[in-house]
Structures are given as structure tokens and as C-alpha cells.
Design a protein around this motif. Structure first.
Motif, PDB file in Angstrom:
ATOM      1  N   TRP A  23       0.854  -1.207   0.000  1.00 50.89           N
ATOM      2  CA  TRP A  23       0.000   0.000   0.000  1.00 50.89           C
ATOM      3  C   TRP A  23       0.882   1.248   0.000  1.00 50.89           C
ATOM      4  O   TRP A  23       0.650   2.205  -0.744  1.00 50.89           O
ATOM      5  N   GLN A  24       1.923   1.244   0.842  1.00 49.28           N
ATOM      6  CA  GLN A  24       2.797   2.424   0.988  1.00 49.28           C
ATOM      7  C   GLN A  24       3.383   2.865  -0.345  1.00 49.28           C
ATOM      8  O   GLN A  24       3.611   4.058  -0.551  1.00 49.28           O
ATOM      9  N   ILE A  25       3.680   1.905  -1.222  1.00 52.11           N
ATOM     10  CA  ILE A  25       4.344   2.289  -2.472  1.00 52.11           C
ATOM     11  C   ILE A  25       3.320   2.713  -3.531  1.00 52.11           C
ATOM     12  O   ILE A  25       3.672   2.910  -4.689  1.00 52.11           O
ATOM     13  N   PHE A  52       4.079 -10.753  -2.213  1.00 61.97           N
ATOM     14  CA  PHE A  52       3.818  -9.320  -2.282  1.00 61.97           C
ATOM     15  C   PHE A  52       2.313  -9.094  -2.359  1.00 61.97           C
ATOM     16  O   PHE A  52       1.629  -9.746  -3.152  1.00 61.97           O
ATOM     17  N   ASP A  53       1.811  -8.190  -1.518  1.00 61.88           N
ATOM     18  CA  ASP A  53       0.378  -7.892  -1.494  1.00 61.88           C
ATOM     19  C   ASP A  53       0.139  -6.466  -1.981  1.00 61.88           C
ATOM     20  O   ASP A  53       0.637  -5.510  -1.391  1.00 61.88           O
ATOM     21  N   THR A  54      -0.623  -6.338  -3.072  1.00 61.76           N
ATOM     22  CA  THR A  54      -0.911  -5.021  -3.617  1.00 61.76           C
ATOM     23  C   THR A  54      -2.404  -4.893  -3.878  1.00 61.76           C
ATOM     24  O   THR A  54      -3.195  -5.728  -3.426  1.00 61.76           O
ATOM     25  N   VAL A 169     -10.767 -13.183  -0.214  1.00 64.19           N
ATOM     26  CA  VAL A 169     -11.449 -11.965   0.244  1.00 64.19           C
ATOM     27  C   VAL A 169     -10.569 -11.239   1.257  1.00 64.19           C
ATOM     28  O   VAL A 169      -9.874 -11.871   2.052  1.00 64.19           O
ATOM     29  N   SER A 170     -10.602  -9.921   1.203  1.00 61.98           N
ATOM     30  CA  SER A 170     -10.004  -9.109   2.250  1.00 61.98           C
ATOM     31  C   SER A 170     -11.180  -8.508   3.007  1.00 61.98           C
ATOM     32  O   SER A 170     -12.004  -7.806   2.417  1.00 61.98           O
ATOM     33  N   VAL A 171     -11.287  -8.839   4.297  1.00 59.18           N
ATOM     34  CA  VAL A 171     -12.509  -8.520   5.045  1.00 59.18           C
ATOM     35  C   VAL A 171     -12.236  -7.491   6.131  1.00 59.18           C
ATOM     36  O   VAL A 171     -11.107  -7.323   6.588  1.00 59.18           O
ATOM     37  N   PRO A 220      -0.262  -5.615  10.367  1.00 59.83           N
ATOM     38  CA  PRO A 220       0.309  -6.352  11.497  1.00 59.83           C
ATOM     39  C   PRO A 220       0.942  -5.445  12.545  1.00 59.83           C
ATOM     40  O   PRO A 220       1.028  -5.824  13.718  1.00 59.83           O
ATOM     41  N   LEU A 221       1.378  -4.243  12.129  1.00 59.87           N
ATOM     42  CA  LEU A 221       2.037  -3.331  13.072  1.00 59.87           C
ATOM     43  C   LEU A 221       1.110  -2.186  13.476  1.00 59.87           C
ATOM     44  O   LEU A 221       1.573  -1.161  13.988  1.00 59.87           O
ATOM     45  N   ALA A 222      -0.205  -2.389  13.271  1.00 63.17           N
ATOM     46  CA  ALA A 222      -1.192  -1.360  13.631  1.00 63.17           C
ATOM     47  C   ALA A 222      -0.777   0.004  13.072  1.00 63.17           C
ATOM     48  O   ALA A 222      -0.716   1.006  13.803  1.00 63.17           O
ATOM     49  N   PRO A 301       3.574  -6.845   6.657  1.00 70.28           N
ATOM     50  CA  PRO A 301       3.850  -5.469   7.058  1.00 70.28           C
ATOM     51  C   PRO A 301       4.158  -4.572   5.857  1.00 70.28           C
ATOM     52  O   PRO A 301       4.856  -4.990   4.930  1.00 70.28           O
ATOM     53  N   GLY A 302       3.644  -3.360   5.903  1.00 71.15           N
ATOM     54  CA  GLY A 302       4.040  -2.361   4.922  1.00 71.15           C
ATOM     55  C   GLY A 302       5.324  -1.706   5.397  1.00 71.15           C
ATOM     56  O   GLY A 302       5.713  -1.841   6.564  1.00 71.15           O
ATOM     57  N   ALA A 303       6.001  -0.991   4.506  1.00 73.29           N
ATOM     58  CA  ALA A 303       7.256  -0.327   4.882  1.00 73.29           C
ATOM     59  C   ALA A 303       7.409   0.942   4.060  1.00 73.29           C
ATOM     60  O   ALA A 303       7.008   0.981   2.899  1.00 73.29           O
ATOM     61  N   SER A 304       8.005   1.957   4.686  1.00 74.12           N
ATOM     62  CA  SER A 304       8.260   3.190   3.942  1.00 74.12           C
ATOM     63  C   SER A 304       9.737   3.333   3.596  1.00 74.12           C
ATOM     64  O   SER A 304      10.140   4.332   3.024  1.00 74.12           O
ATOM     65  N   SER A 305      10.543   2.339   3.948  1.00 69.38           N
ATOM     66  CA  SER A 305      11.969   2.368   3.571  1.00 69.38           C
ATOM     67  C   SER A 305      12.485   0.940   3.429  1.00 69.38           C
ATOM     68  O   SER A 305      11.910  -0.004   3.982  1.00 69.38           O
TER      69      SER A 305
HETATM   70  N1  LIG Z   1      -8.366  -3.401   3.015  1.00 72.08           N
HETATM   71  C1  LIG Z   1      -7.258  -4.049   2.757  1.00 72.08           C
HETATM   72  O1  LIG Z   1      -7.265  -5.047   2.106  1.00 72.08           O
HETATM   73  C2  LIG Z   1      -5.973  -3.535   3.345  1.00 72.08           C
HETATM   74  C3  LIG Z   1      -5.992  -2.481   4.254  1.00 72.08           C
HETATM   75  C4  LIG Z   1      -4.812  -2.101   4.870  1.00 72.08           C
HETATM   76  C5  LIG Z   1      -3.629  -2.729   4.545  1.00 72.08           C
HETATM   77  N2  LIG Z   1      -3.619  -3.732   3.622  1.00 72.08           N
HETATM   78  C6  LIG Z   1      -2.364  -4.427   3.256  1.00 72.08           C
HETATM   79  O2  LIG Z   1      -1.649  -4.724   4.430  1.00 72.08           O
HETATM   80  C7  LIG Z   1      -0.332  -4.146   4.379  1.00 72.08           C
HETATM   81  C8  LIG Z   1       0.151  -3.834   5.773  1.00 72.08           C
HETATM   82  O3  LIG Z   1      -0.714  -2.976   6.471  1.00 72.08           O
HETATM   83  P1  LIG Z   1      -0.373  -1.425   6.667  1.00 72.08           P
HETATM   84  O4  LIG Z   1       0.735  -1.093   5.751  1.00 72.08           O
HETATM   85  O5  LIG Z   1      -1.651  -0.701   6.578  1.00 72.08           O
HETATM   86  O6  LIG Z   1       0.096  -1.308   8.174  1.00 72.08           O
HETATM   87  P2  LIG Z   1       1.316  -1.910   9.015  1.00 72.08           P
HETATM   88  O7  LIG Z   1       2.047  -2.928   8.241  1.00 72.08           O
HETATM   89  O8  LIG Z   1       0.728  -2.275  10.310  1.00 72.08           O
HETATM   90  O9  LIG Z   1       2.225  -0.606   9.261  1.00 72.08           O
HETATM   91  C9  LIG Z   1       3.076  -0.116   8.280  1.00 72.08           C
HETATM   92  C10 LIG Z   1       3.844   1.103   8.813  1.00 72.08           C
HETATM   93  O10 LIG Z   1       4.564   0.752   9.981  1.00 72.08           O
HETATM   94  C11 LIG Z   1       5.834   1.398   9.988  1.00 72.08           C
HETATM   95  N3  LIG Z   1       6.876   0.357   9.969  1.00 72.08           N
HETATM   96  C12 LIG Z   1       6.847  -0.828   9.286  1.00 72.08           C
HETATM   97  N4  LIG Z   1       7.937  -1.559   9.587  1.00 72.08           N
HETATM   98  C13 LIG Z   1       8.667  -0.834  10.461  1.00 72.08           C
HETATM   99  C14 LIG Z   1       9.889  -1.060  11.131  1.00 72.08           C
HETATM  100  N5  LIG Z   1      10.563  -2.207  10.991  1.00 72.08           N
HETATM  101  N6  LIG Z   1      10.366  -0.087  11.957  1.00 72.08           N
HETATM  102  C15 LIG Z   1       9.681   1.065  12.147  1.00 72.08           C
HETATM  103  N7  LIG Z   1       8.510   1.327  11.526  1.00 72.08           N
HETATM  104  C16 LIG Z   1       8.005   0.391  10.692  1.00 72.08           C
HETATM  105  C17 LIG Z   1       5.896   2.283   8.777  1.00 72.08           C
HETATM  106  O11 LIG Z   1       5.439   3.559   9.202  1.00 72.08           O
HETATM  107  P3  LIG Z   1       6.042   4.922   8.580  1.00 72.08           P
HETATM  108  O12 LIG Z   1       5.351   5.045   7.267  1.00 72.08           O
HETATM  109  O13 LIG Z   1       5.628   5.941   9.604  1.00 72.08           O
HETATM  110  O14 LIG Z   1       7.515   4.752   8.452  1.00 72.08           O
HETATM  111  C18 LIG Z   1       4.901   1.619   7.849  1.00 72.08           C
HETATM  112  O15 LIG Z   1       4.368   2.515   6.899  1.00 72.08           O
HETATM  113  C19 LIG Z   1      -0.529  -2.954   3.434  1.00 72.08           C
HETATM  114  O16 LIG Z   1       0.698  -2.457   2.910  1.00 72.08           O
HETATM  115  C20 LIG Z   1      -1.434  -3.575   2.390  1.00 72.08           C
HETATM  116  O17 LIG Z   1      -0.691  -4.397   1.519  1.00 72.08           O
HETATM  117  C21 LIG Z   1      -4.773  -4.151   3.031  1.00 72.08           C
END
Ligand SMILES: NC(=O)c1ccc[n+]([C@@H]2O[C@H](COP(=O)([O-])OP(=O)(O)OC[C@H]3O[C@@H](n4cnc5c(N)ncnc54)[C@H](OP(=O)(O)O)[C@@H]3O)[C@@H](O)[C@H]2O)c1
Length: 350
Positions: A23-25, A52-54, A169-171, A220-222, A301-305
Motif C-alpha cells: 500500500w505504501q508504495i 507481495f500484497d498489492t 477476500v479481504s474482510v 500487522p504493526l497497527a 507489514p508495509g514499509a516506507s523504507s
Molecule cells: N483493506 C485491505 O485489504 C488492506 C488495508 C490495509 C492494509 N492492507 C495491506 O496490508 C499491508 C500492511 O498494512 P499497513 O501497511 O496498513 O500497516 P502496518 O504494516 O501495520 O504498518 C506499516 C507502517 O509501519 C511502519 N513500519 C513498518 N515496519 C517498520 C519497522 N521495521 N520499523 C519502524 N517502523 C516500521 C511504517 O510507518 P512509517 O510510514 O511511519 O515509516 C509503515 O508505513 C498494506 O501495505 C497492504 O498491503 C490491506
């Protein structure tokens, strides 16, 4: 330590236990340049991530196109150290999950026509440069859609036509997951599952395990709260959903900080950090804890770097013996913290 993989029966293909959330990218997390996005994907690949999940709507296709380019680059014979994604050769075939259904009004069941579904899938095939998509997930459709056989017949037809290999499904809610589990061709469920979201462990994950359906743990990382890096004074860019969706103004509130009120989340994080007492970084403990839940296929987990992607991928190795005791302590703190601070608001809603 090598990345582990798991092969859920209904997918029949191995997924690295840490998948890269993409999502981040695409958009919605402040500015992420193409170079940073490529850095994230390259770092994930280098670290053994093969999943990879997009989604078609992340940056209106930008995320899919970047993943498609990476996939072609990784499979290409001329990959070398100068390639934008690092020129890695993956250890196993890459698995790309995408999502469809939010390009028309995502809240209107009328958007889910055969014509629209086919057009969305066609666009993803082009963006990802794939003849057969590995997995297409309905992207949090309106509740009525989960009981609409017509929609799932179209997905089955697309599998028969080899436009996709499988659908899932993504729920938003456990109830939606349980309804979906009644469908015999359902291959995967993507659901929010982390130390702030324990309800899927009650019924959804055990039933999915029994049926061989993949469980993909998203957020996963809220949204970064569970890394422990935020404080009461942290601010987010205006085009970051952690600014504009805190109360669910743009999409489901649960997608931002898992639906946990920010200040309460900080209190919960402090308790979890206390239990770890420096024995393991919080993001690593969180990801390892998710992967330890029986029936979970992968966390994404998503990542910004690239550095974040690398660190997250490291949590996909088998835990060392001495880490098991830390994780047991962490699990106890997760259960207690959830009961004390979160259950009342989270369990009834999602
Ligand atoms: N409806 C859906 O189907 C749906 C909805 C949400 C997400 N998703 C999928 O799930 C993925 C993951 O969820 P998410 O990206 O929303 O949330 P997440 O994985 O809980 O959190 C991602 C954020 O956590 C920070 N982060 C990640 N790894 C880190 C590390 N090692 N150290 C420090 N900070 C870290 C980054 O924040 P900063 O940006 O502040 O650096 C990053 O942007 C998404 O990318 C997407 O593929 C799907």
C-alpha cells in the motif's frame, strides 16, 4: 537465517511467511518516491520475501505497476547489481496477491457487475504484466456482496479462463470471514490480526486452518503503532491516512491504527514494551507473535523504507530457542493488555 514459507492447501503454492505489504508504495502514507518504493521492494526480495500484497487502487495502479516491474526484473536474465530493485534472484517463484472492487463506488453493491469485475481484473493483468494473476482478493466489499453468488460465479469463471489462479477476500469483520469460509473455492482470507486485534483467533483462524484456507494477517504493526516509535506529539503528513482517516472519514476506521484510539494504543504499547524489557524489538516480537498463531499463513507489514522492509523480513526466520521464552512472556502481556485496554471496543466491532 532463512525465511520460512507456508503452503496453504487451497493455494497450493508456498508463500514467504513475511509478505511485503505494498500500500505504501502506492499512496496514502505521505510521499514515497519511486526510488524509495523500489528500495522497499528490492530490500524485501534480497531478504527472502517472495510474497507481495498489492491492490489496483493503491496509487491508482502505481503499486501494481511497480510490483509488476520488480517481478519482471527479478525473473529477467539480465538482472544485475545496477537494476532498480537490486537485481535479486528470488529463492522461489514470486507470489503476487492483488485486490479488486474499489474502482467504482466501493460501498454500492451495484458496482459489482460482471463487466466491472472483468475490467478490473484485466487492468491488473496489464499493470502486473501477468497472464494469470496468482490471487485476486475482493477488497473489503459491502457486506451484501459476501452472500451474492453471482459475484463469486464470475470469479470462478475467471479462474476457469486462467485469468486468475485463485480468489480470496479481504474482510473488515470476523463475521464476513466466517460467511466467506462457507464457499468451497475460497483460497484466502486477508484480515487485520495483531496484538490489538485478537478476535480472528476465536473462530476465523481455526476454521480457515481446518479448511486449508490461507490467512493473511494485514496491518500487522497497527499502522506503525506496534513499532513503538510514536509518541503523543507525533504528527503525520496531511496526505497520510494516519492524519485523514483516524475517525474513519475516508474508509473503515479499523484500517488506521487497527481502529484503536491513538492514546490508548500508546498505553498498550508501553505495556508490551515493558514485558519485552529490551529482549526483542517490539516490531519483531509483534511479527513473530502473529506468525506463531496456528493457522496464520503470513503477515504482510508495509514499509516506507528498505531498512524497515529488511528488518521486518528478518522476523520470518524460525525463532531461536532462547527467543521462545521471550515470545511466551510477550503472549501473556498481549492477552492481558487486550483484556484490560482494548477488548471492550474492538471485539464487538470487528
Ligand atoms: N483493506 C485491505 O485489504 C488492506 C488495508 C490495509 C492494509 N492492507 C495491506 O496490508 C499491508 C500492511 O498494512 P499497513 O501497511 O496498513 O500497516 P502496518 O504494516 O501495520 O504498518 C506499516 C507502517 O509501519 C511502519 N513500519 C513498518 N515496519 C517498520 C519497522 N521495521 N520499523 C519502524 N517502523 C516500521 C511504517 O510507518 P512509517 O510510514 O511511519 O515509516 C509503515 O508505513 C498494506 O501495505 C497492504 O498491503 C490491506
Amino acid at each position: 537465517m532463512p525465511m520460512q514459507s507456508r503452503t496453504p492447501a487451497r493455494l497450493g503454492r508456498p508463500l514467504s511467511v513475511i509478505g511485503q505489504g505494498c500500500w505504501q508504495i502506492g499512496a496514502d502514507w505521505g510521499e514515497v518516491s519511486d526510488e524509495s518504493a523500489q528500495g522497499v521492494l528490492g530490500a524485501a526480495l534480497d531478504a527472502g520475501v517472495t510474497f507481495f500484497d498489492t491492490a489496483d487502487v493503491y496509487g491508482d495502479g502505481r503499486s501494481e505497476r511497480l510490483v509488476g516491474a520488480m517481478r519482471q526484473n527479478a525473473g529477467g536474465s539480465q538482472a544485475n547489481g545496477d537494476e532498480p530493485f537490486g537485481g535479486s534472484s528470488p529463492s522461489a517463484p514470486l507470489f503476487v496477491a492483488t485486490k479488486a472492487s474499489r474502482r467504482a463506488d466501493p460501498f454500492a453493491p451495484e458496482s459489482f457487475t460482471e463487466e466491472n469485475l472483468r475490467a478490473w481484473v484485466e487492468r491488473s493483468r496489464q499493470n502486473l504484466a501477468m497472464d494469470t494473476l496468482d490471487l485476486v482478493q475482493l477488497h473489503c466489499p459491502p457486506p451484501a456482496i459476501y452472500r451474492d453468488d453471482r459475484v463469486f460465479d464470475v470469479l470462478d469463471a475467471l479462474v476457469a479462463e486462467q485469468k486468475l489462479a485463485a480468489w480470496g477476500v479481504s474482510v473488515e469483520t470476523c463475521e464476513e470471514a466466517l460467511i466467506s469460509l462457507e464457499r468451497e473455492h475460497l483460497a484466502s482470507i486477508q484480515i487485520i490480526l495483531n496484538p490489538f486485534r485478537l478476535k480472528p483467533l476465536d473462530e476465523v483462524v481455526p476454521l480457515a486452518r481446518e479448511k486449508g484456507v490461507a490467512i493473511i494477517a494485514r496491518v500487522p504493526l497497527a499502522s506503525g503503532l506496534l513499532t513503538g516509535k510514536f509518541s503523543p506529539g507525533t504528527t503525520f503528513a496531511a496526505n497520510d491516512h494516519r492524519s485523514f482517516n483516524r475517525a474513519g472519514e475516508a474508509f473503515d476506521q479499523g484500517e488506521t491504527f487497527s481502529g484503536v484510539e491513538y492514546e490508548v494504543g500508546l498505553q498498550a504499547v508501553a505495556r508490551l514494551e515493558q514485558a519485552l524489557d529490551g529482549a526483542m524489538p517490539l516490531p519483531e516480537a509483534t511479527l513473530r507473535w502473529i506468525l506463531a498463531q496456528d493457522g496464520v499463513t503470513a503477515a504482510i507489514p508495509g514499509a516506507s523504507s528498505g531498512e524497515q522492509a529488511r528488518r521486518n523480513a528478518a522476523a520470518g526466520s524460525a525463532p531461536a530457542a532462547e527467543q521462545q521464552a521471550v515470545l511466551a512472556r510477550f503472549d501473556a502481556a498481549v492477552q492481558q493488555t487486550y483484556d484490560d485496554l482494548l477488548r471492550k471496543n474492538i471485539h464487538p466491532r470487528w
